[in-house]
Write a protein that holds these residues in place. Sequence first.
Motif, PDB file in Angstrom:
ATOM      1  N   HIS A 198       0.964  -0.963   0.059  1.00 12.89           N
ATOM      2  CA  HIS A 198      -0.317   0.232   0.107  1.00 12.89           C
ATOM      3  C   HIS A 198       0.763   0.571  -0.159  1.00 12.89           C
ATOM      4  N   GLN A 199       1.732   1.308   0.666  1.00  8.53           N
ATOM      5  CA  GLN A 199       2.484   2.191   0.910  1.00  8.53           C
ATOM      6  C   GLN A 199       3.568   2.686  -0.359  1.00  8.53           C
ATOM      7  N   HIS A 200       3.797   1.696  -0.192  1.00 13.45           N
ATOM      8  CA  HIS A 200       4.450   1.716  -1.693  1.00 13.45           C
ATOM      9  C   HIS A 200       3.515   2.107  -3.207  1.00 13.45           C
ATOM     10  N   LEU A 201       2.130   2.275  -3.477  1.00 16.52           N
ATOM     11  CA  LEU A 201       1.412   2.504  -4.428  1.00 16.52           C
ATOM     12  C   LEU A 201       1.652   3.602  -4.149  1.00 16.52           C
ATOM     13  N   LYS A 202       1.002   4.028  -3.133  1.00 15.98           N
ATOM     14  CA  LYS A 202       0.875   5.838  -3.021  1.00 15.98           C
ATOM     15  C   LYS A 202       2.291   6.415  -3.037  1.00 15.98           C
ATOM     16  N   SER A 552      -5.468   2.991   2.637  1.00 15.85           N
ATOM     17  CA  SER A 552      -5.707   3.212   0.911  1.00 15.85           C
ATOM     18  C   SER A 552      -5.170   5.084   1.536  1.00 15.85           C
ATOM     19  N   ASN A 553      -5.768   5.358  -0.376  1.00 16.26           N
ATOM     20  CA  ASN A 553      -5.389   6.804  -0.276  1.00 16.26           C
ATOM     21  C   ASN A 553      -6.699   7.632  -1.850  1.00 16.26           C
ATOM     22  N   GLU A 554      -7.164   7.329  -0.776  1.00 20.21           N
ATOM     23  CA  GLU A 554      -8.340   7.801  -2.040  1.00 20.21           C
ATOM     24  C   GLU A 554      -9.182   8.754  -1.463  1.00 20.21           C
ATOM     25  N   ASP A 555      -7.810   9.632  -1.055  1.00 19.02           N
ATOM     26  CA  ASP A 555      -7.302  11.241  -1.145  1.00 19.02           C
ATOM     27  C   ASP A 555      -7.351  11.693  -2.585  1.00 19.02           C
ATOM     28  N   ILE A 556      -6.583  10.997  -3.261  1.00 18.76           N
ATOM     29  CA  ILE A 556      -6.249  12.210  -4.434  1.00 18.76           C
ATOM     30  C   ILE A 556      -7.925  12.092  -5.334  1.00 18.76           C
ATOM     31  N   TYR A 557      -7.726  12.909  -5.531  1.00 18.46           N
ATOM     32  CA  TYR A 557      -8.854  13.894  -6.422  1.00 18.46           C
ATOM     33  C   TYR A 557      -8.195  14.420  -7.498  1.00 18.46           C
ATOM     34  N   ALA A 558      -8.407  14.586  -8.108  1.00 24.05           N
ATOM     35  CA  ALA A 558      -8.157  14.938  -9.543  1.00 24.05           C
ATOM     36  C   ALA A 558      -6.831  15.694 -10.191  1.00 24.05           C
ATOM     37  N   HIS A 559      -6.994  17.170  -9.040  1.00 24.19           N
ATOM     38  CA  HIS A 559      -6.024  17.724  -9.597  1.00 24.19           C
ATOM     39  C   HIS A 559      -4.896  17.566  -8.063  1.00 24.19           C
ATOM     40  N   ASP A 560      -4.839  16.274  -7.226  1.00 24.40           N
ATOM     41  CA  ASP A 560      -4.852  16.082  -6.323  1.00 24.40           C
ATOM     42  C   ASP A 560      -3.107  15.195  -5.881  1.00 24.40           C
ATOM     43  N   LYS A 564       5.422  12.107  -0.846  1.00 18.29           N
ATOM     44  CA  LYS A 564       5.897  10.872  -0.806  1.00 18.29           C
ATOM     45  C   LYS A 564       5.907  11.085   0.512  1.00 18.29           C
ATOM     46  N   ASP A 565       5.784  12.463   1.440  1.00 21.58           N
ATOM     47  CA  ASP A 565       5.896  12.673   2.807  1.00 21.58           C
ATOM     48  C   ASP A 565       3.932  12.325   3.508  1.00 21.58           C
ATOM     49  N   ASP A 566       3.535  12.207   2.235  1.00 21.25           N
ATOM     50  CA  ASP A 566       1.450  11.815   3.137  1.00 21.25           C
ATOM     51  C   ASP A 566       1.333  12.949   3.605  1.00 21.25           C
ATOM     52  N   HIS A 567       1.986  14.107   2.248  1.00 23.80           N
ATOM     53  CA  HIS A 567       0.829  15.697   2.888  1.00 23.80           C
ATOM     54  C   HIS A 567       0.223  15.092   1.320  1.00 23.80           C
ATOM     55  N   ILE A 568      -0.913  15.812   1.141  1.00 20.67           N
ATOM     56  CA  ILE A 568      -1.642  16.312   0.304  1.00 20.67           C
ATOM     57  C   ILE A 568      -0.787  17.035  -0.993  1.00 20.67           C
ATOM     58  N   TYR A 569      -0.802  17.344  -1.899  1.00 25.49           N
ATOM     59  CA  TYR A 569      -0.947  17.972  -2.318  1.00 25.49           C
ATOM     60  C   TYR A 569      -1.306  18.593  -3.830  1.00 25.49           C
ATOM     61  N   GLN A 570      -1.732  19.565  -4.369  1.00 22.64           N
ATOM     62  CA  GLN A 570      -2.208  20.378  -5.509  1.00 22.64           C
ATOM     63  C   GLN A 570      -1.456  19.637  -7.158  1.00 22.64           C
ATOM     64  N   ALA A 571      -1.195  19.083  -7.830  1.00 16.56           N
ATOM     65  CA  ALA A 571      -0.271  19.691  -8.950  1.00 16.56           C
ATOM     66  C   ALA A 571      -0.506  20.164  -9.764  1.00 16.56           C
ATOM     67  N   GLU A 572       0.422  20.737 -10.151  1.00 14.16           N
ATOM     68  CA  GLU A 572       0.489  21.226 -11.516  1.00 14.16           C
ATOM     69  C   GLU A 572      -1.337  22.251 -12.435  1.00 14.16           C
ATOM     70  N   ILE A 573      -1.460  23.117 -11.128  1.00 14.55           N
ATOM     71  CA  ILE A 573      -2.550  23.942 -11.347  1.00 14.55           C
ATOM     72  C   ILE A 573      -1.638  24.692 -12.231  1.00 14.55           C
ATOM     73  N   ASP A 574      -1.244  25.905 -11.956  1.00 12.62           N
ATOM     74  CA  ASP A 574       0.122  26.471 -13.252  1.00 12.62           C
ATOM     75  C   ASP A 574       1.639  26.625 -12.758  1.00 12.62           C
ATOM     76  N   GLY A 575       1.075  24.776 -12.969  1.00 18.24           N
ATOM     77  CA  GLY A 575       2.876  24.438 -12.791  1.00 18.24           C
ATOM     78  C   GLY A 575       3.767  23.944 -11.934  1.00 18.24           C
ATOM     79  N   VAL A 576       3.181  25.197 -10.987  1.00 18.60           N
ATOM     80  CA  VAL A 576       3.498  24.981  -9.669  1.00 18.60           C
ATOM     81  C   VAL A 576       2.965  23.592  -8.338  1.00 18.60           C
ATOM     82  N   THR A 577       3.293  22.968  -8.092  1.00 17.29           N
ATOM     83  CA  THR A 577       3.031  22.052  -7.222  1.00 17.29           C
ATOM     84  C   THR A 577       2.603  22.597  -6.006  1.00 17.29           C
TER      85      THR A 577
END
Length: 837
Positions: A198-202, A552-560, A564-577
Amino acid sequence: MRILIIGGVAGGATTAARLRRINEDAEIVIFERGRHISYANCGLPYYIGGVIEERDRLFVQTPENFLANYRLVVRLRHEVTAIDPDRKEITVRDLDADTETTESYDKLVLSPGAEPFKPPIPGINSDGIFTLRSVPETDAIKEFVDTRKPKRAVIVGAGFIGLEMAENLHDRGVFVTIVEMAQQVMNVVDFEMAAMVHQHLKTKHVEFYLRDGVSSFEKRDNEILITLKSGREIVADMVILSIGVRPESGLAKQAGLEVGITGGIAVNEHLQTTNPDIYACGDAIEFPNPITGQPTITYLAGPANKQGRIVANNIVFGNTSTYGGSIQTAVAKVFDITVATTGASEKSLEKAGIPYKTIITHSSSHAGYYPGAMPMSIKTIFGPENGRLLGAQIVGYEGVDKRIDLMATAIRHNGTVYDLTEIEHAYAPPYSSAKDPVNIAGFVAENVLRGRSRHIHWHQVMGCDLNEMMLVDVRTPDEHAIGSIEGAVNIPLYEIRDRLDEIPRDKTIVVFCGVGLRAYHAERVLIQNGYADVFNLSGGYKTFESATEKQSNEDIYAHDIIGKDDHIYQAEIDGVTRSADGHPVPSPAVGIEVEPIAVDARGLQCPGPILRLKKEIDALEPGARVLEAATDPGFARDVASWCTMTGNTLVRLDESDGTITALVEKGWPRSVTTASTTTGATTGTTMVVFSDDLDRALASLVIANGAASAGKEVTLFFTFWGLSILKRDRKPRVPKDMMGRMFGWMLPGGPRDLALSKMNMAGIGSAMMRNRMSSKNVDSLDTMLHQAIESGVRLVACQMSMDVMGVSREELIDGVEIAGVASYIEATEHSNLNLFV
Ligand code: FAD
């Protein structure tokens, strides 16, 4: 002699070839329903993924080759529809010509395999929903991926094939979501081993939902709407059903042959069915498991091939060869890791009522000082009295296959864990260590059996009563600060002899370290100092951490994305994480201006990589950089926390093929930038909010808001009952286990349900307090919470408490960070006021 074979792939084709090699005169005919014989089922996912580039490479034999080289007749597209054992005849339908004939036999072999299981879910037969078993199904999936270029796929069922498909589709650029009904992927291994998967899949950005199933599929234009039992909806371009298979035993049943309780064809040790002229092999047969004695079906190619050889021998030479059953040895590649199992799992022994003991050991694939050593975790299961080896499971990066094969050989020959201590392996630094991981597993198990060490397991320690049990973390203070078990006391191994007065003699003492070795030393020190009730936490903090983390990691939504630190980041909305609260975070896009010092910490186990980094950074000037490569999976998380705590900057973190590379810049005094927070000197305020009393919650928020308005950085860490303060009013439906549901019923539903610690008077007191606050224009708890968020107070929900109490992210108000204790400890580093409420 006329021998007919039903099914022309693994078991059937092997039987036919062996028959010809030992009997030149027999007439041998294979009937195969499909268009291909003897193809590589096991390679099908890799052909779809493009790893196997040429389709022809999948076909090990063709009918033409079989005829030319073996004088075997193959009838493709011929389905056997009935068997008449009395007349020794079969009925065969030519599927292309649509005609039917009967064929007589002297001996008949059944190797019809298994069929994918398709439960009666509404919409399951819609276009775009696939199963994977045969070449035509493979062609259909490959063509869909090649031509329709799907962006999103859902894989239902996370067994070996489901995960292989996840990897191969992911490699083709498809965003993959896995839906699995069980609490873990790969049900053949035990939970804590699956937790590592599980941790690897994340880290691979694969989304997966556990304990959830599909309730319906609905085709909408070019997309499929997948509704899960939890009510969650996913839209995908394609679906792979990998729910399981069942034996194709219908034909045998119709012919009056005995079919066992598993649905597989019953056979004796000569692989003869209840009719002496009919033999059977492969996925369709049931046979007692040699360890549990339970009737079992083995869905594996190795046993099917070996059974084919036994069947041929017995037909030609009389029943001279016997089959001993399969110990279910299996291996799978899941992205960068390898997962392997042999023998019985803890779960299956439990079910069969067979007593056992287990230990978990962590070793390196080869000598740590030779570059490229990778971690490997081994679970060894053995008899509690005689030490008979009952099972083993291994998760790692390199050399997993050869270790599982050693274990399988030992099990197959009724070996014990004592035999593991003596296994003589080929050793040179690039391949192993002088004591191989399998020897180490043997040594540890031997210590347990001989009473020199007592092991306790992560689930026995999780949530233990600290009045009865003392948890002693014998790692260094640096390691302890990065993350430990809640309630554990840190007494490093090198201080333990001098601090025995801090360890009570009337409690159960559980010592733990990273992987179990230092804790074993500590255990021996305590025992030799007269402590009677001491345990070593099996697998150490490494196993505890991965098994108790959010799985599990069901917190991944469209742009999240989950970092690796288990924080949720929003990916590449304006090229910046960005972090979940919108702050830009360091990303691979950040350029390297300073030539870094390269450090190779691959092969070092936790805390080796961190200690190495510390040593290098200590010797540098601010602004200089270290590029460290490590293979310990915990390094990804630890390096982020360590940088934050020590005021250094994690510029970049990459992971590829199991190697984690961190670029760290030595910090300037008072200037620390990290992924989740920016802090300066020790001017912060930190609070542990443990209680769900209304008055205590109010007090903590009054202080927090006051401190924030005075310009302080404030962190509130909500644990256990305190989590209720963060709950939303209107919560979505989320799946919960029994304990989670019970906590849900018993605990307040949110800030409005909180009671006073004193004079609550069945709710009258808290209602009076709310009225009084309103009349005096004091803000409500809700309002104070929102003010706190607006003024930048960090509200941190304790991940471990959430898992224990079955609280999920969706139940909490927006703006709450979810993190472990390391995050809180890190905040206290910059705090000059620390309260426990
Ligand atoms: P099969 O090889 O499935 O052959 C059965 C054949 O019988 C089929 O071709 C079918 O068309 C034919 N048939 C059935 N009924 C009739 C009938 N009435 N008339 C005529 N023909 C009939 N195992 C591993 O050990 N390792 C792996 O990595 C692995 N990967 C796999 C990946 C995939 C995608 C799949 C599908 C399977 C994998 N397996 C793996 C499992 C392995 O392939 C099977 O265990 C093995 O093929 C079983 O052999 P068998 O002869 O019993 O059945």
